[in-house]
Scaffold this active site. Structure first.
Site, short mmCIF file in Angstrom:
data_model
loop_
_atom_site.label_atom_id
_atom_site.label_comp_id
_atom_site.label_asym_id
_atom_site.label_seq_id
_atom_site.Cartn_x
_atom_site.Cartn_y
_atom_site.Cartn_z
N THR A 18 1.57 -4.65 4.17
CA THR A 18 1.41 -5.02 5.58
C THR A 18 0.79 -6.41 5.77
O THR A 18 0.95 -7.02 6.82
CB THR A 18 0.51 -3.99 6.32
N SER B 82 1.55 -7.57 -1.15
CA SER B 82 2.24 -8.64 -0.41
C SER B 82 1.42 -9.91 -0.28
O SER B 82 1.93 -10.94 0.13
CB SER B 82 2.71 -8.15 0.95
N THR C 41 0.81 -1.22 0.00
CA THR C 41 0.00 0.00 0.00
C THR C 41 0.84 1.26 0.00
O THR C 41 0.48 2.26 -0.62
CB THR C 41 -0.91 0.01 1.25
N1 ASP Z 1 -2.70 -5.54 0.48
C1 ASP Z 1 -1.63 -4.68 0.88
C2 ASP Z 1 -0.35 -5.50 0.90
O1 ASP Z 1 -0.14 -6.24 1.80
C3 ASP Z 1 -1.90 -4.08 2.21
C4 ASP Z 1 -0.86 -3.12 2.70
O2 ASP Z 1 0.22 -2.97 2.20
O3 ASP Z 1 -1.16 -2.45 3.73
O4 ASP Z 1 0.44 -5.40 -0.01
#
Ligand code: ASP
Length: 332
Positions: free
Chosen positions: A85, A54, A12
């Protein structure tokens, strides 16, 4: 000036809005353009091996990240890895096993909102990550919302709030407030040099028990996977009621050389299988138990260990030897 390498992987923090939702798009120069003040305390080089959500991360990507740090280890004082995350706790745990006793900080960070939004948490997290990579203690960490969490102890506990990560069954390593770092975890300097591992064994299955589950699920999983982590209930237990008795399946899986770790679905305080009959019965079948380890750490520790051995006795011994404070229970 300290030298820090930024390794960007997506998430993100680097995302922009598209018709199908957020997609990681920004490069490292764009990320760094939001935190010009970090150049006051460190020199930054950057690279971008991945640009993914991710959710799409693969265990092989973790080996690549460890390899990138290995080949540049001497050239930098610290490393910042920007990462989505959703699986960051796994990545941080995995790198804690692949890069052991590092002499410098290796810091994961990301954000709940893209860096190009005014309300984003990304700028603070990224600035804090650089600050810890330049001035913090050696080890693998997640820096998020002012918290510094050991890589073996992190868990994403909130899907939307800025305060997205907790340190599980272990105190915070430090807190960061602007320029001030308050350090709680003070590892004694390692006398051994850093040790890198490059191989992992990805065939680990995580099974979450729920009432009504049929025991033969263990047969299906054992066909494909060499190790099964069972998220059981409470302090840990496996059902043996007549209607759905798992014990014979546990026995045959472990007799066939499968590694089974019994953990708990309860986030805090960990397992203690000897407390109840449902737990001690399972212990008769050579299962390991999680004690205070996080699920993320268990899976990554098995991936690391099983690349080197599948022998039960050897694995059991190594599983309970602490790496970066991943287990505090004394299992000797
Ligand atoms: N879906 C995103 C990821 O894990 C969520 C984030 O980065 O907060 O790449």
């Amino acid at each position: 000036m300290k030298k820090v390498l930024l390794i960007a992987t997506g998430g993100t923090i680097s995302a922009s809005a598209t018709e199908s939702g957020l997609v990681p798009r920004l490069g490292t120069e764009q990320l760094l353009s939001y935190i010009p003040e970090t150049r006051d305390f460190c020199e930054i080089d950057s690279m971008q091996p991945l640009s993914i959500d991710s959710t799409n991360i693969q265990p092989e990507d973790w080996c690549e990240l460890a390899g990138l740090i290995k080949s540049r280890y001497e050239a930098y004082d610290g490393f910042v890895i920007t990462h989505g995350t959703d699986t960051m706790a796994y990545a941080a745990a995995m790198l804690s096993y692949l890069i052991q006793k590092p002499g410098k900080p290796i810091v994961f960070t990301g954000s709940q909102k893209p860096i190009n939004l005014d309300i984003s948490d990304a700028r603070m997290n990224l600035r804090d990550a650089f600050s810890y990579a330049a001035k913090g203690k050696p080890g693998v960490y997640i820096v998020f919302n002012g918290k510094v969490i050991l890589g073996t102890r992190a868990r994403k506990t909130k899907s939307k709030s800025y305060d997205a990560f907790e340190s599980i069954n272990f105190p915070l390593a430090a807190m960061i407030d602007g320029k001030r770092i308050t350090q709680f975890y003070n590892p004694s300097p390692s006398l051994e040099p850093v040790k890198f591992y490059t191989e992992i064994f990805p065939h680990i299955f995580l099974l979450k028990l729920s009432p009504g589950m049929e025991p033969d699920v263990l047969d299906y999983i054992s066909d494909k996977y060499e190790a099964i982590v069972i998220e059981s209930y409470g302090t840990g237990g496996i059902p043996f009621a007549d209607k759905r008795n798992f014990m014979r399946k546990l026995e045959s899986a472990t007799l066939n050389g499968k590694i089974i770790v019994v953990a708990t679905q309860v986030m805090l305080e960990g397992s203690d299988l000897e407390t109840y009959e449902v737990g001690s019965m399972a212990l008769k079948y050579n299962v390991l138990q999680a004690f205070d380890m996080t699920i993320e750490a268990i899976i990554c520790k098995l991936m690391w260990l099983m690349a080197n051995t599948k022998d039960y006795d050897e694995l059991r011994k190594l599983f309970y030897i602490p790496v970066l404070e991943d287990i505090m229970t004394d299992v000797s």
